[in-house]
Design a protein around this motif. Structure first.
Motif, short mmCIF file in Angstrom:
data_model
loop_
_atom_site.label_atom_id
_atom_site.label_comp_id
_atom_site.label_asym_id
_atom_site.label_seq_id
_atom_site.Cartn_x
_atom_site.Cartn_y
_atom_site.Cartn_z
N LYS A 1 -96.97 -22.55 44.58
CA LYS A 1 -97.55 -21.30 45.11
C LYS A 1 -97.09 -20.15 44.21
N HIS A 2 -98.07 -19.45 43.61
CA HIS A 2 -97.71 -18.30 42.77
C HIS A 2 -97.84 -17.03 43.61
N TYR B 1 -92.38 -24.74 41.15
CA TYR B 1 -92.23 -23.28 41.09
C TYR B 1 -92.70 -22.75 42.45
N TYR B 2 -92.01 -21.72 42.98
CA TYR B 2 -92.44 -21.15 44.27
C TYR B 2 -92.18 -19.65 44.26
N SER B 3 -93.22 -18.86 44.56
CA SER B 3 -93.06 -17.41 44.54
C SER B 3 -92.64 -16.86 45.90
N ILE B 4 -91.59 -16.05 45.91
CA ILE B 4 -91.12 -15.40 47.15
C ILE B 4 -92.09 -14.26 47.51
N MET B 5 -92.47 -13.45 46.56
CA MET B 5 -93.48 -12.41 46.79
C MET B 5 -94.82 -13.11 47.05
N ASP B 6 -95.58 -12.64 48.05
CA ASP B 6 -96.83 -13.33 48.42
C ASP B 6 -97.91 -12.31 48.73
N TRP B 7 -98.90 -12.17 47.82
CA TRP B 7 -99.94 -11.15 47.95
C TRP B 7 -100.96 -11.52 49.03
N HIS B 8 -100.87 -12.74 49.55
CA HIS B 8 -101.88 -13.17 50.54
C HIS B 8 -101.34 -13.13 51.96
N HIS B 9 -100.01 -13.22 52.10
CA HIS B 9 -99.46 -13.34 53.46
C HIS B 9 -99.57 -12.00 54.20
N PRO B 10 -100.05 -12.01 55.42
CA PRO B 10 -100.29 -10.74 56.16
C PRO B 10 -99.04 -9.91 56.40
N SER B 11 -97.87 -10.49 56.16
CA SER B 11 -96.62 -9.71 56.36
C SER B 11 -96.47 -8.64 55.28
N PHE C 1 -92.84 -29.11 51.40
CA PHE C 1 -92.95 -29.42 49.97
C PHE C 1 -91.80 -30.34 49.54
N ILE C 2 -90.60 -30.04 50.03
CA ILE C 2 -89.42 -30.83 49.61
C ILE C 2 -89.48 -32.24 50.20
N THR C 3 -89.85 -32.33 51.47
CA THR C 3 -89.85 -33.68 52.08
C THR C 3 -91.04 -34.50 51.58
N ALA C 4 -92.16 -33.84 51.29
CA ALA C 4 -93.36 -34.61 50.90
C ALA C 4 -93.39 -34.97 49.41
N TYR C 5 -92.82 -34.10 48.53
CA TYR C 5 -92.95 -34.33 47.08
C TYR C 5 -91.61 -34.54 46.39
N ARG C 6 -90.47 -34.32 47.13
CA ARG C 6 -89.13 -34.54 46.56
C ARG C 6 -88.94 -33.88 45.19
N PRO C 7 -89.22 -32.61 45.03
CA PRO C 7 -89.02 -31.96 43.73
C PRO C 7 -87.54 -31.98 43.33
N GLU C 8 -87.26 -32.12 42.05
CA GLU C 8 -85.87 -32.18 41.58
C GLU C 8 -85.32 -30.79 41.28
N VAL C 9 -86.22 -29.85 40.99
CA VAL C 9 -85.82 -28.45 40.77
C VAL C 9 -86.74 -27.57 41.59
N LEU C 10 -86.17 -26.50 42.18
CA LEU C 10 -87.00 -25.46 42.78
C LEU C 10 -86.83 -24.22 41.93
N TRP C 11 -87.95 -23.82 41.36
CA TRP C 11 -87.96 -22.69 40.42
C TRP C 11 -88.55 -21.48 41.14
N PHE C 12 -87.69 -20.69 41.77
CA PHE C 12 -88.17 -19.53 42.52
C PHE C 12 -88.53 -18.39 41.57
N ASP C 13 -89.34 -17.46 42.08
CA ASP C 13 -89.77 -16.30 41.29
C ASP C 13 -90.24 -15.23 42.27
N GLY C 14 -90.52 -14.03 41.76
CA GLY C 14 -91.02 -12.98 42.65
C GLY C 14 -89.94 -12.44 43.57
N GLU C 15 -88.69 -12.64 43.22
CA GLU C 15 -87.55 -12.24 44.07
C GLU C 15 -87.21 -10.76 43.92
N TRP C 16 -87.88 -10.06 43.00
CA TRP C 16 -87.51 -8.68 42.68
C TRP C 16 -87.93 -7.67 43.75
N VAL C 17 -88.78 -8.11 44.69
CA VAL C 17 -89.28 -7.18 45.71
C VAL C 17 -88.10 -6.60 46.51
#
Ligand code: FHN
Length: 473
Positions: free
Chosen positions: A134-135, A179-189, A227-243
């Motif tokens: 999710k970007h 990769y997973y973005s913390i900032m989310d332009w689609h979420h109503p919050s 995502f973690i339980t279904a795909y078992r990713p070895e790294v979580l690459w967060f982004d968008g944390e600057w908000v």
């Protein structure tokens, strides 16, 4: 004088021991985690941390994949183009959420072939793949139970390419990461409050509606759990944390949350607020959450002993696909970047931006194939190596090391074949080209170190590797 209570004595003793531990750790060059006060997290010992980070440290080279709805407009909206990065089109073209959502109906990557993508990465010598689950645009590239705004529910494609890619990545012996973005332009919050900007378009600093943060954090956690339980990713690459609404405490909490879900997972430092902008390494005013630093589009000027870091970089000027961005780096630049980064003890995460049809652009595949040709011959001088021992940059190239071996990566081959190598703490006992180990290279010691008498012509114009075996491991 009143007797000091027992508890106080115990506390005093503990803080003295902790301080002593840090001194010791620093002294023996152990790698305290970039994160937590005790150098480890989750009460993880240093040895446990080293075991968890081992594959990642040895891998040195990975593929970054930015793939999502932004590949549909591919850098153009109503005839408007931009020099800006393609995956930010919802921001620089000021596209309202409802309008941007219509790209989902046009997203149908029928040419997507997971085996082919992994073959391209593996063929380049890459050991892991980090793909955008999710970007910033909030669209999930996997089947998400907490959102209908995902590739299975919202597109004519209707299938989950992340499932296929996760399976194929493992089948071909690479590591699958998200990769997973913390900032989310689609979420109503979240909303945008900026002059001339649609409140539902994209923006660098989204605002959080009052009282909505807990909802969004639980939405993120639920999505990350699936995502973690279904795909078992070895790294979580967060982004968008600057908000502004995201804090270091949030980062530490989220770090703990994902490590509890998958204890051996590795998490970058963009889970929290540690990084110093694009330089990517942590500020040193406190211990920040995360396992490794993330310089972006740059390589640190010097090695960072004891720090885990990974430089991420585009192959042209965009992460997400833009059909008119042809400013491609050469294979030579990419190979020398990889060597430069490894010579400083870092990893290289090199990006591709596939099309909306599901194809990795040809200029990328051509360059990756050329990198692969170099890696098939010289991978030993990259994988599992540590930073070179020289305090200053070598004039002719770079150096990587392993116990008992030093690898000289010669970029500028001396016209007379004579290569002056500065002295370092070990005694060379044998020298040869990695490409022809049975042809010893003669060398003589002089006041500055040793002079290697090499063939007049460079075996490889991009980088020729010389192995110096040393007496000491
Ligand atoms: O905004 C993102 C950008 O789209 C891209 O994902 C890069 C990759 O590291 N990170 C952010 C910019 O720092």
């Amino acid at each position: 004088m009143k007797k000091a209570p027992l508890r106080f004595i115990v506390f005093l003793l503990c803080s003295i021991c902790t301080a002593a531990f840090f001194e010791a750790a620093a002294a023996v060059g152990e790698r305290p985690a970039i994160g937590s006060a005790s150098g480890t997290q989750n009460h993880e010992t240093q040895a446990e941390r080293d075991r968890r980070m081992k594959w990642w440290r040895e891998a040195r080279f990975g593929m970054f994949i930015h793939w999502g709805l932004y590949a549909v407009p591919a850098g153009e909206y109503n005839g408007q183009r931009s020099k800006r990065i393609g995956e930010w089109i919802m921001e620089w073209a000021n596209i309202p959420r409802a309008q941007y959502e219509t790209f989902a109906r046009q997203f149908n990557p029928v040419k997507f072939n997971a085996a082919e993508w992994v073959r391209i990465a593996k063929g380049a010598g890459m050991k892991y793949i980090v793909i955008t689950s999710k970007h910033h645009d909030g669209f999930s590239m996997n089947d998400s139970g907490v959102s209908k705004y995902d590739i299975v529910d919202a597109t004519p494609y209707g299938k989950d390419p992340m499932r296929a890619l996760a399976n194929e990545t493992r089948k071909q012996g690479l590591r699958f990461c998200f990769y997973y973005s913390i900032m989310d332009w689609h979420h109503p919050s979240q909303y945008v409050d900026a002059p001339g900007k649609d409140p539902t378009a994209g923006h660098r600093q989204t605002k959080m509606h009052a009282g909505s943060k807990p909802d969004y954090v639980s939405y993120m956690k639920e999505q990350l759990r699936e995502f973690i339980t279904a795909y078992r990713p070895e790294v979580l690459w967060f982004d968008g944390e600057w908000v502004d609404w995201w804090t270091e405490e949030d980062g530490k909490d989220l770090y703990q949350y994902v490590r509890n879900l998958k204890p051996d997972i590795i998490v970058n430092n963009r889970v929290g607020k540690g990084r110093k902008g694009m330089e990517g390494l942590n500020k040193d005013d406190q211990q920040y959450a995360g396992d490794f630093g993330t310089p972006e589009q740059r390589i640190p000027p010097a090695g960072l002993p004891g720090v885990d870091w990974e430089s991420c970089m585009t192959m042209n000027d965009t992460w997400g696909y833009k059909f008119y961005d042809e400013n491609w780096k050469s294979a030579e630049t990419i190979i020398r970047n990889l060597i430069d980064i490894a010579s400083k003890g870092g990893n290289y995460l090199l990006n591709v931006g596939p099309t909306a049809e599901g194809l990795i652009p040809q200029p990328s595949t051509e360059r990756l194939a050329e990198v692969g040709r170099w890696m098939r011959l010289n991978g030993e001088a990259i994988y599992g190596t540590s930073a070179g021992p020289f305090a200053t940059q070598l004039s002719f190239g770079r150096a990587t090391s392993k116990p008992g071996r030093l690898y000289l990566h010669v970029f500028d081959w001396p016209a007379d074949g004579r290569l002056q190598v500065p002295a370092w703490r070990k005694t060379p006992k044998k020298a040869y080209l990695l490409a022809s180990p049975r042809a010893p290279i003669r060398f003589t010691a002089n006041g500055e170190g040793i002079v290697l008498q090499m063939p007049m012509k460079a075996p490889d114009p991009i980088a020729s590797v010389i192995v110096l075996e040393t007496a000491e491991r």
